[in-house]
Design a protein around this motif. Sequence first.
Motif, PDB file in Angstrom:
ATOM      1  N   ASP A 188      31.613  34.667  40.842  1.00 46.00           N
ATOM      2  CA  ASP A 188      30.971  34.304  39.344  1.00 46.00           C
ATOM      3  C   ASP A 188      31.058  35.912  38.687  1.00 46.00           C
ATOM      4  N   HIS A 189      31.781  35.005  37.161  1.00 45.50           N
ATOM      5  CA  HIS A 189      32.192  36.533  36.979  1.00 45.50           C
ATOM      6  C   HIS A 189      32.473  36.541  34.725  1.00 45.50           C
ATOM      7  N   GLY A 190      31.040  35.381  34.318  1.00 43.34           N
ATOM      8  CA  GLY A 190      31.026  35.244  33.585  1.00 43.34           C
ATOM      9  C   GLY A 190      31.622  33.970  32.434  1.00 43.34           C
ATOM     10  N   GLY A 221      46.704  30.522  37.291  1.00 39.81           N
ATOM     11  CA  GLY A 221      48.105  31.773  36.950  1.00 39.81           C
ATOM     12  C   GLY A 221      47.653  32.648  37.440  1.00 39.81           C
ATOM     13  N   PRO A 222      49.058  33.535  37.231  1.00 43.10           N
ATOM     14  CA  PRO A 222      48.976  34.929  37.909  1.00 43.10           C
ATOM     15  C   PRO A 222      48.443  35.861  37.019  1.00 43.10           C
ATOM     16  N   LEU A 223      48.023  35.478  36.088  1.00 47.19           N
ATOM     17  CA  LEU A 223      47.066  36.402  35.096  1.00 47.19           C
ATOM     18  C   LEU A 223      45.916  36.323  35.049  1.00 47.19           C
ATOM     19  N   HIS A 224      45.442  35.770  35.632  1.00 51.37           N
ATOM     20  CA  HIS A 224      44.266  35.159  36.941  1.00 51.37           C
ATOM     21  C   HIS A 224      43.821  35.503  37.823  1.00 51.37           C
ATOM     22  N   GLY A 225      43.413  34.525  39.166  1.00 49.09           N
ATOM     23  CA  GLY A 225      43.477  34.580  40.111  1.00 49.09           C
ATOM     24  C   GLY A 225      44.874  34.606  40.918  1.00 49.09           C
ATOM     25  N   ARG A 255      58.520  47.733  30.400  1.00 51.71           N
ATOM     26  CA  ARG A 255      56.814  47.394  30.140  1.00 51.71           C
ATOM     27  C   ARG A 255      56.358  45.630  30.570  1.00 51.71           C
ATOM     28  N   LYS A 256      56.614  46.197  31.682  1.00 54.11           N
ATOM     29  CA  LYS A 256      56.114  44.547  32.892  1.00 54.11           C
ATOM     30  C   LYS A 256      54.366  44.881  33.108  1.00 54.11           C
ATOM     31  N   LYS A 257      54.597  43.948  33.620  1.00 53.26           N
ATOM     32  CA  LYS A 257      52.581  44.140  33.309  1.00 53.26           C
ATOM     33  C   LYS A 257      52.513  44.012  35.277  1.00 53.26           C
ATOM     34  N   MET A 259      50.514  43.726  38.045  1.00 51.69           N
ATOM     35  CA  MET A 259      50.051  42.792  38.941  1.00 51.69           C
ATOM     36  C   MET A 259      48.621  43.317  39.841  1.00 51.69           C
ATOM     37  N   GLY A 260      47.288  43.118  39.602  1.00 49.56           N
ATOM     38  CA  GLY A 260      46.140  43.785  39.615  1.00 49.56           C
ATOM     39  C   GLY A 260      45.670  45.014  39.460  1.00 49.56           C
ATOM     40  N   PHE A 261      46.032  44.844  38.179  1.00 48.23           N
ATOM     41  CA  PHE A 261      45.551  46.012  37.266  1.00 48.23           C
ATOM     42  C   PHE A 261      45.096  45.208  35.638  1.00 48.23           C
ATOM     43  N   GLY A 262      44.399  46.251  35.030  1.00 43.88           N
ATOM     44  CA  GLY A 262      43.644  45.888  33.608  1.00 43.88           C
ATOM     45  C   GLY A 262      42.955  44.632  33.630  1.00 43.88           C
ATOM     46  N   HIS A 263      42.134  44.898  32.813  1.00 46.30           N
ATOM     47  CA  HIS A 263      41.272  43.119  32.385  1.00 46.30           C
ATOM     48  C   HIS A 263      40.851  43.139  31.326  1.00 46.30           C
ATOM     49  N   ARG A 264      40.257  42.101  31.182  1.00 47.57           N
ATOM     50  CA  ARG A 264      40.208  41.494  29.652  1.00 47.57           C
ATOM     51  C   ARG A 264      38.731  42.118  28.314  1.00 47.57           C
ATOM     52  N   VAL A 265      38.157  42.548  29.440  1.00 44.85           N
ATOM     53  CA  VAL A 265      36.045  42.502  29.412  1.00 44.85           C
ATOM     54  C   VAL A 265      36.466  44.320  30.342  1.00 44.85           C
ATOM     55  N   ASN A 312      41.857  45.754  39.192  1.00 42.73           N
ATOM     56  CA  ASN A 312      40.551  44.364  39.089  1.00 42.73           C
ATOM     57  C   ASN A 312      40.586  44.310  40.380  1.00 42.73           C
ATOM     58  N   LEU A 313      39.718  43.075  40.699  1.00 43.47           N
ATOM     59  CA  LEU A 313      39.630  42.247  41.922  1.00 43.47           C
ATOM     60  C   LEU A 313      40.916  42.091  42.456  1.00 43.47           C
ATOM     61  N   ASP A 314      41.700  41.557  42.182  1.00 43.59           N
ATOM     62  CA  ASP A 314      42.941  41.011  43.428  1.00 43.59           C
ATOM     63  C   ASP A 314      43.157  42.152  43.500  1.00 43.59           C
ATOM     64  N   PHE A 334      41.752  31.064  48.591  1.00 47.62           N
ATOM     65  CA  PHE A 334      40.066  31.941  49.220  1.00 47.62           C
ATOM     66  C   PHE A 334      39.032  32.044  47.453  1.00 47.62           C
ATOM     67  N   PHE A 335      40.320  32.491  47.307  1.00 42.28           N
ATOM     68  CA  PHE A 335      39.740  32.988  45.588  1.00 42.28           C
ATOM     69  C   PHE A 335      38.528  31.812  45.290  1.00 42.28           C
ATOM     70  N   THR A 336      39.169  30.643  45.310  1.00 38.39           N
ATOM     71  CA  THR A 336      38.890  29.124  44.545  1.00 38.39           C
ATOM     72  C   THR A 336      37.828  28.883  45.849  1.00 38.39           C
ATOM     73  N   SER A 338      35.568  31.128  47.586  1.00 36.49           N
ATOM     74  CA  SER A 338      34.399  31.394  46.690  1.00 36.49           C
ATOM     75  C   SER A 338      33.631  31.133  45.380  1.00 36.49           C
ATOM     76  N   ARG A 339      34.927  31.103  44.090  1.00 36.67           N
ATOM     77  CA  ARG A 339      34.665  30.093  42.536  1.00 36.67           C
ATOM     78  C   ARG A 339      34.102  29.533  42.744  1.00 36.67           C
ATOM     79  N   VAL A 340      34.261  28.004  43.577  1.00 38.30           N
ATOM     80  CA  VAL A 340      34.119  27.132  43.267  1.00 38.30           C
ATOM     81  C   VAL A 340      32.419  27.021  42.871  1.00 38.30           C
TER      82      VAL A 340
HETATM   83  C1  SDX Z   1      41.136  38.270  37.458  1.00 38.18           C
HETATM   84  O1  SDX Z   1      38.288  37.491  32.865  1.00 38.18           O
HETATM   85  C2  SDX Z   1      37.828  37.712  34.637  1.00 38.18           C
HETATM   86  O2  SDX Z   1      36.611  37.906  34.085  1.00 38.18           O
HETATM   87  C3  SDX Z   1      38.430  37.219  35.561  1.00 38.18           C
HETATM   88  C4  SDX Z   1      38.917  37.810  37.191  1.00 38.18           C
HETATM   89  C5  SDX Z   1      37.274  37.075  38.004  1.00 38.18           C
HETATM   90  O3  SDX Z   1      36.618  36.891  38.630  1.00 38.18           O
HETATM   91  O4  SDX Z   1      37.622  35.669  37.275  1.00 38.18           O
HETATM   92  O5  SDX Z   1      38.165  39.485  37.095  1.00 38.18           O
HETATM   93  C6  SDX Z   1      39.880  37.714  37.640  1.00 38.18           C
HETATM   94  O6  SDX Z   1      41.775  36.881  37.029  1.00 38.18           O
HETATM   95  C7  SDX Z   1      40.714  39.370  37.083  1.00 38.18           C
HETATM   96  C8  SDX Z   1      42.992  39.941  36.520  1.00 38.18           C
HETATM   97  C9  SDX Z   1      43.914  39.496  36.934  1.00 38.18           C
HETATM   98  N1  SDX Z   1      45.191  39.535  36.753  1.00 38.18           N
HETATM   99  C10 SDX Z   1      46.341  40.661  36.915  1.00 38.18           C
HETATM  100  O7  SDX Z   1      45.634  41.372  37.124  1.00 38.18           O
HETATM  101  C11 SDX Z   1      47.788  40.840  36.040  1.00 38.18           C
HETATM  102  C12 SDX Z   1      47.957  41.600  35.287  1.00 38.18           C
HETATM  103  N2  SDX Z   1      46.793  41.819  34.140  1.00 38.18           N
HETATM  104  C13 SDX Z   1      47.447  41.103  32.855  1.00 38.18           C
HETATM  105  O8  SDX Z   1      48.309  40.538  32.834  1.00 38.18           O
HETATM  106  C14 SDX Z   1      46.213  41.857  32.505  1.00 38.18           C
HETATM  107  O9  SDX Z   1      45.621  43.311  32.298  1.00 38.18           O
HETATM  108  C15 SDX Z   1      45.336  41.089  32.261  1.00 38.18           C
HETATM  109  C16 SDX Z   1      46.060  39.341  31.135  1.00 38.18           C
HETATM  110  C17 SDX Z   1      44.121  41.443  33.015  1.00 38.18           C
HETATM  111  C18 SDX Z   1      44.266  41.078  30.766  1.00 38.18           C
HETATM  112  O10 SDX Z   1      44.425  40.942  29.783  1.00 38.18           O
HETATM  113  P1  SDX Z   1      45.251  41.218  28.491  1.00 38.18           P
HETATM  114  O11 SDX Z   1      43.435  41.830  28.129  1.00 38.18           O
HETATM  115  O12 SDX Z   1      45.286  39.526  27.196  1.00 38.18           O
HETATM  116  O13 SDX Z   1      45.685  42.869  27.879  1.00 38.18           O
HETATM  117  P2  SDX Z   1      47.038  42.853  26.838  1.00 38.18           P
HETATM  118  O14 SDX Z   1      47.782  41.936  28.250  1.00 38.18           O
HETATM  119  O15 SDX Z   1      46.589  42.268  25.373  1.00 38.18           O
HETATM  120  O16 SDX Z   1      46.972  44.115  27.421  1.00 38.18           O
HETATM  121  C19 SDX Z   1      46.443  45.401  26.849  1.00 38.18           C
HETATM  122  C20 SDX Z   1      46.897  46.292  26.756  1.00 38.18           C
HETATM  123  C21 SDX Z   1      48.511  46.185  26.873  1.00 38.18           C
HETATM  124  O17 SDX Z   1      49.533  47.175  26.137  1.00 38.18           O
HETATM  125  P3  SDX Z   1      50.309  47.927  24.936  1.00 38.18           P
HETATM  126  O18 SDX Z   1      51.132  46.519  25.445  1.00 38.18           O
HETATM  127  O19 SDX Z   1      49.044  47.327  24.071  1.00 38.18           O
HETATM  128  O20 SDX Z   1      50.667  49.055  25.174  1.00 38.18           O
HETATM  129  O21 SDX Z   1      47.106  47.242  27.831  1.00 38.18           O
HETATM  130  C22 SDX Z   1      48.080  46.773  28.975  1.00 38.18           C
HETATM  131  C23 SDX Z   1      49.491  46.181  28.009  1.00 38.18           C
HETATM  132  O22 SDX Z   1      50.554  46.171  28.834  1.00 38.18           O
HETATM  133  N3  SDX Z   1      48.563  45.946  29.691  1.00 38.18           N
HETATM  134  C24 SDX Z   1      49.119  46.612  31.167  1.00 38.18           C
HETATM  135  C25 SDX Z   1      48.656  46.043  32.726  1.00 38.18           C
HETATM  136  N4  SDX Z   1      47.129  44.509  32.186  1.00 38.18           N
HETATM  137  C26 SDX Z   1      47.182  45.096  30.783  1.00 38.18           C
HETATM  138  N5  SDX Z   1      49.982  47.473  31.219  1.00 38.18           N
HETATM  139  C27 SDX Z   1      50.385  46.787  32.565  1.00 38.18           C
HETATM  140  N6  SDX Z   1      49.940  46.476  33.750  1.00 38.18           N
HETATM  141  C28 SDX Z   1      49.238  45.287  33.769  1.00 38.18           C
HETATM  142  N7  SDX Z   1      48.350  44.924  34.614  1.00 38.18           N
END
Ligand code: SDX
Length: 377
Positions: A188-190, A221-225, A255-257, A259-265, A312-314, A334-336, A338-340
Amino acid sequence: MSEKGEREIVRGLRDVAAAETSISYVDPKGSLYYLGYNIDDLVGNIIYAEVAYLLIHKKLPNQRELDTFNAELISEMKLPEAVIESIRATPKRCHPMDVLRTEVSRLGEYDLDANDRSKEADLKRATRIIAQVPTIVATLHRSRMDEPTPSPREDFSFAKNFLYMFKGTPPSNEETDVLHRLLILHADHGFNASTFAARVTASTNSDMYSAVTSAIGTLRGPLHGGASEKVMDMLDDIGQEEHVEEYVQGLLDNRKKVMGFGHRVYLAEDPRTKHLRGMVEKLCHRKRTMDLYRKCIKIEGIVHERKGIYPNLDFYAAVTMDALGVPKEFFTPFFTTSRVSGWVAHTMEQYEDAVLLRPSSKYVGTFGSTFVPIDKR
Ligand code: SDX
């Protein structure tokens, strides 16, 4: 203009608290709590079934309650025959998350108590869904291998049975321990996107299968699980360790993301990452895992240095599941699995909260459009 006068738009609902919950707390400073327990106190000290019990019963079980719950989960792992046939008939080109989304929805057709929406019935339904989701995942994998799915064993824990049914052979103690920790960390995760999707569905007083189906579609979705599978794609694409620097710098330059980095919270490192990184380190006696780990450490350094963000977690979950022998297209299933348990807990909490989740919106379209009949258009 919004429906009720001017409103400030919060893009992505960032930092918007949509409702109260007592299930989990995601502390931006880098901590995670399930019903008040810091996950650092849980991981390694309990098994996954205890967390699933905690989430839906709001307390940790004693030994008798755990034994009863574990037996109940195992007895509920059985799928309706029609669901098994449907899983087997699914074309191999379909992603396992598509199959999971479809078959969880189909489970609802075989719930003979579907019209009973009492709390007791929902709790029983929640337990059954927690039990059946892993069986769908295991049955799909076995059927794609043209292998039978073993029946769960009463002498195994629920999680151990899942891996046994998925791989067809009894997992080692190391694999079982890793799986318990992995499932506990994913439970679980808020108000993450998929949990919120489940709550929006539940807020219309729709059924639990609909809520979980909404969540599965969202988690995918690749931005999430879906990120963990993309992490493994990236690690595979990079190839040799010496290509890491050029590959990752190239992503960031464009300016590509990553994967597996960053978090909204989280403003600090995701508190789950240290556990997963530690699990991978312990699995480095496997050459492939060591090679992947060395690439991960390099990627971590580059991304943190360039963007100041953390894995992040992933990120390490991908390497952990690879070490368990899970094909990458099954990482999100596998994520599903548990998260279920979190989704059904939030669904029941939303039923209690009984308010429709329906935000406003800011209309930026035109006004004054003049209607012209079709024969004049
Ligand atoms: C999960 O919400 C949860 O709790 C989710 C989760 C859970 O347990 O349920 O924790 C599980 O989904 C983890 C996240 C898995 N997704 C990824 O790993 C995909 C890559 N991550 C990104 O897409 C992003 O970090 C998010 C979607 C996770 C968060 O996006 P936000 O909060 O909307 O942040 P943003 O895209 O606005 O980025 C803010 C800044 C930006 O820089 P600037 O353009 O302002 O200079 O951080 C940078 C982004 O470019 N950034 C990244 C990045 N994530 C953010 N840069 C490169 N790679 C990344 N992964």
